[in-house]
Design a protein around this motif. Sequence first.
Motif, mmCIF file in Angstrom:
data_model
loop_
_atom_site.group_PDB
_atom_site.id
_atom_site.type_symbol
_atom_site.label_atom_id
_atom_site.label_comp_id
_atom_site.label_asym_id
_atom_site.label_seq_id
_atom_site.Cartn_x
_atom_site.Cartn_y
_atom_site.Cartn_z
ATOM 1 N N SER A 180 1.230 -1.173 -0.060
ATOM 2 C CA SER A 180 -0.137 -0.095 0.328
ATOM 3 C C SER A 180 0.824 1.258 0.429
ATOM 4 O O SER A 180 1.884 0.791 0.297
ATOM 5 N N CYS A 181 0.565 2.165 0.080
ATOM 6 C CA CYS A 181 1.470 3.988 0.348
ATOM 7 C C CYS A 181 0.865 4.038 1.583
ATOM 8 O O CYS A 181 -0.378 3.633 1.880
ATOM 9 N N ARG A 182 2.020 5.129 1.705
ATOM 10 C CA ARG A 182 2.385 5.702 3.095
ATOM 11 C C ARG A 182 2.501 6.863 3.191
ATOM 12 O O ARG A 182 4.098 7.113 2.627
ATOM 13 N N ILE A 183 2.269 7.884 3.244
ATOM 14 C CA ILE A 183 2.380 9.520 3.427
ATOM 15 C C ILE A 183 2.769 10.330 4.536
ATOM 16 O O ILE A 183 1.577 10.165 5.391
ATOM 17 N N VAL A 184 3.729 11.249 4.556
ATOM 18 C CA VAL A 184 3.725 12.207 5.672
ATOM 19 C C VAL A 184 4.001 13.171 5.500
ATOM 20 O O VAL A 184 4.321 14.044 4.318
ATOM 21 N N GLY A 185 2.962 14.284 6.046
ATOM 22 C CA GLY A 185 2.745 15.252 6.042
ATOM 23 C C GLY A 185 3.246 16.355 6.989
ATOM 24 O O GLY A 185 3.273 15.774 8.126
ATOM 25 N N LYS A 186 4.439 17.585 6.765
ATOM 26 C CA LYS A 186 5.018 18.928 7.500
ATOM 27 C C LYS A 186 5.004 19.829 7.125
ATOM 28 O O LYS A 186 5.455 20.195 5.754
ATOM 29 N N PRO A 187 5.362 20.668 7.657
ATOM 30 C CA PRO A 187 5.609 21.934 7.221
ATOM 31 C C PRO A 187 7.157 22.200 6.307
ATOM 32 O O PRO A 187 7.706 21.231 6.546
ATOM 33 N N ILE A 188 7.282 23.037 5.612
ATOM 34 C CA ILE A 188 7.827 22.252 4.376
ATOM 35 C C ILE A 188 9.665 22.959 5.153
ATOM 36 O O ILE A 188 10.696 22.487 4.549
ATOM 37 N N GLU A 189 9.449 23.755 5.634
ATOM 38 C CA GLU A 189 10.879 23.929 6.540
ATOM 39 C C GLU A 189 11.299 22.823 8.036
ATOM 40 O O GLU A 189 12.027 23.363 8.314
ATOM 41 N N GLU A 190 10.400 21.986 7.996
ATOM 42 C CA GLU A 190 10.602 21.241 8.794
ATOM 43 C C GLU A 190 11.460 20.207 7.647
ATOM 44 O O GLU A 190 11.848 18.806 8.281
ATOM 45 N N ASP A 193 15.151 18.820 2.993
ATOM 46 C CA ASP A 193 15.350 18.408 1.231
ATOM 47 C C ASP A 193 14.105 19.157 0.449
ATOM 48 O O ASP A 193 14.017 18.662 -0.548
ATOM 49 N N ALA A 194 13.346 19.964 1.570
ATOM 50 C CA ALA A 194 12.012 20.570 0.500
ATOM 51 C C ALA A 194 12.594 21.011 -0.859
ATOM 52 O O ALA A 194 11.340 21.256 -1.227
ATOM 53 N N ASP A 195 13.239 21.780 -1.288
ATOM 54 C CA ASP A 195 13.517 22.546 -2.413
ATOM 55 C C ASP A 195 13.518 21.075 -3.815
ATOM 56 O O ASP A 195 12.682 22.113 -4.455
ATOM 57 N N GLU A 196 14.301 20.192 -3.116
ATOM 58 C CA GLU A 196 13.768 19.017 -4.279
ATOM 59 C C GLU A 196 12.445 18.605 -4.312
ATOM 60 O O GLU A 196 12.740 18.776 -5.498
ATOM 61 N N HIS A 197 11.644 18.914 -3.762
ATOM 62 C CA HIS A 197 10.123 18.130 -3.277
ATOM 63 C C HIS A 197 9.033 19.659 -4.728
ATOM 64 O O HIS A 197 8.747 19.543 -5.067
ATOM 65 N N MET A 198 9.723 21.025 -3.462
ATOM 66 C CA MET A 198 8.795 21.676 -3.999
ATOM 67 C C MET A 198 9.042 22.854 -5.352
ATOM 68 O O MET A 198 7.847 23.388 -5.943
ATOM 69 N N ARG A 199 9.690 22.141 -6.273
ATOM 70 C CA ARG A 199 10.540 22.617 -7.641
ATOM 71 C C ARG A 199 9.247 21.750 -8.136
ATOM 72 O O ARG A 199 8.915 22.786 -9.540
#
Length: 567
Positions: A180-190, A193-199
């Motif tokens: 199955s799939c599993r996701i984790v969510g947090k504020p980007i500053e936490e 490597d947020a920049d790699e995904h936010m692009r």
Amino acid sequence: MTRAQSKPCIEADDLRARVHFCADTGQIWLHEHRMLLVHAEAQSSLRKELIDTLGMTRARGLLLRMGYASGVRDAELVRTRMPELSETDAFMTGPQLHSLEGIVGVIPLRVEVDRAAGRFHCEFRWINSWEGQSHRRHFGKHHEPVCWTQIGYACGYSSAFMGRSILYKEVECAGMGDESCRIVGKPIEEWGDADEHMRYFAPDPIVDQLIDLQTQVVQLRSTIAEKENLPADMIGNSPGFRQALELLKQAAGGQITVLLLGETGVGKELFARALHEMSSRRDKPLVAINCAAIPHDLVESELFGVEKGAYTGAQVSRAGRFERADGGTLFLDEIGDLPLTAQSKLLRVLQEGEVERLGDDKVRKINVRLVAATNAGLAQLVKEGRFRADLYYRLNAFQINIPALRERRDDISPLAKHFLEKYAAINGKKLLGFTDKAKKALVGYAWPGNIRELQNTVERGVILAPNGGRVEIDHLFLSRVEEGAEELGLAPDGKLDLGGSKPARALCDAVCGGEMTLDELEAMLLEAAMDRARGNLSSAARMLGLTRPQLAYRLKRLHEDEVGDEA
């Protein structure tokens, strides 16, 4: 707050009750947002074609942004419609909607939501992800998570709900071979490597190019509009409007008298101003006067001027509208209401190009272009002896018919959008536009008051709409606009609820069952049309598909029957 198991935070029946199927119009609604029921296989094929055409990276960004936009729309629904819930329960509506929309089954593992403190940490398990299954079927196991639309939805929904940027990562994915799939969510500053995904959320270069081209088109249109000197509110592409505008342009270059015909509120004064601005007289005054708004005994002094002592109360000499418009344009609105004495003097002014003030024998030369407008049939007024035939023929040199708003349906949406932007700026509001249901109501309404009514309606909607939200149908109309088709909801078992009878069928049953006579039904229709048209006989006749004399005859007969019943 942490949740280890799925718990219904909103009654499932309540969510299902917000989904409506309108079989007659082919529309599905989630509250006021229009939805689509799409074949999963067709969506899967489209996804594959996007990847084949754009490449994996570009397709990933596009699908992420699509999902993000969908999540934002669902967050709007939750934040504006469910204030009675706790913060966590309100947030959990999003995952429930995601499941209800058939995207994926959502199991909460950890939910910590605190908007006031800015804390957010969520973890969910996804089961039966259509996107993971689709990707694996078309491309085999992937080395990275592939549920891009769903991740975009989670990011968009959570970011809009929290009022800050939230980033989710898919740490397990069915497209990678996981169960199955599993996701984790947090504020980007936490995330380190947020920049790699936010692009991937940034607009694609192709999109940038399209936006640049769109901007250039808008600038070109603005330049054209400036050259045409059109007022900002003159918006439209419908054939009737474009034909009227083309006639206006042809008349602008000359000095011919123009007669503007059209119902109240269609924008006759806007056309007059546009004609003046496109003409060689644009640097001279444009003077407008509504003949219906001036008492008959003052019309002549207003038009032609008055000398001191000409009548009781004339304590100073005053120039009339013709003198004030010298060298420019005089716009006479509702000219059919001019008294006959003023009509004869107006004809002389037009023929001789000179005016005499009341109480004065001095002749003053004037150079004025006349633009007249009326919502009444001048030819009929001539037959009735209420309008001079020679003046009518003089005014009718160049006639322009301005269509009613109901005859230019394609222009309603752009006009409404323009008025929304205008009044949002005036009222200092930032609005996201109209809901889908509000758009449908705007286009479907008859608009007996034409553009003026549309403008006032949108202004009211802007005032009532919450800042940062959308204008809903209840903000626009004081009472619900007739939808014209019955909507079928979802029953608690998830099936279509086919109960209830159509209003038309109920009306037929009432007549056939003896509860109402055919004459009573006709009387009800006539009264409703007259109310909606605000007493305007011609507008009411058009609504009912009758001629004006036919409606007048039926109303007369109805009145005679009522008098007979009273007797």
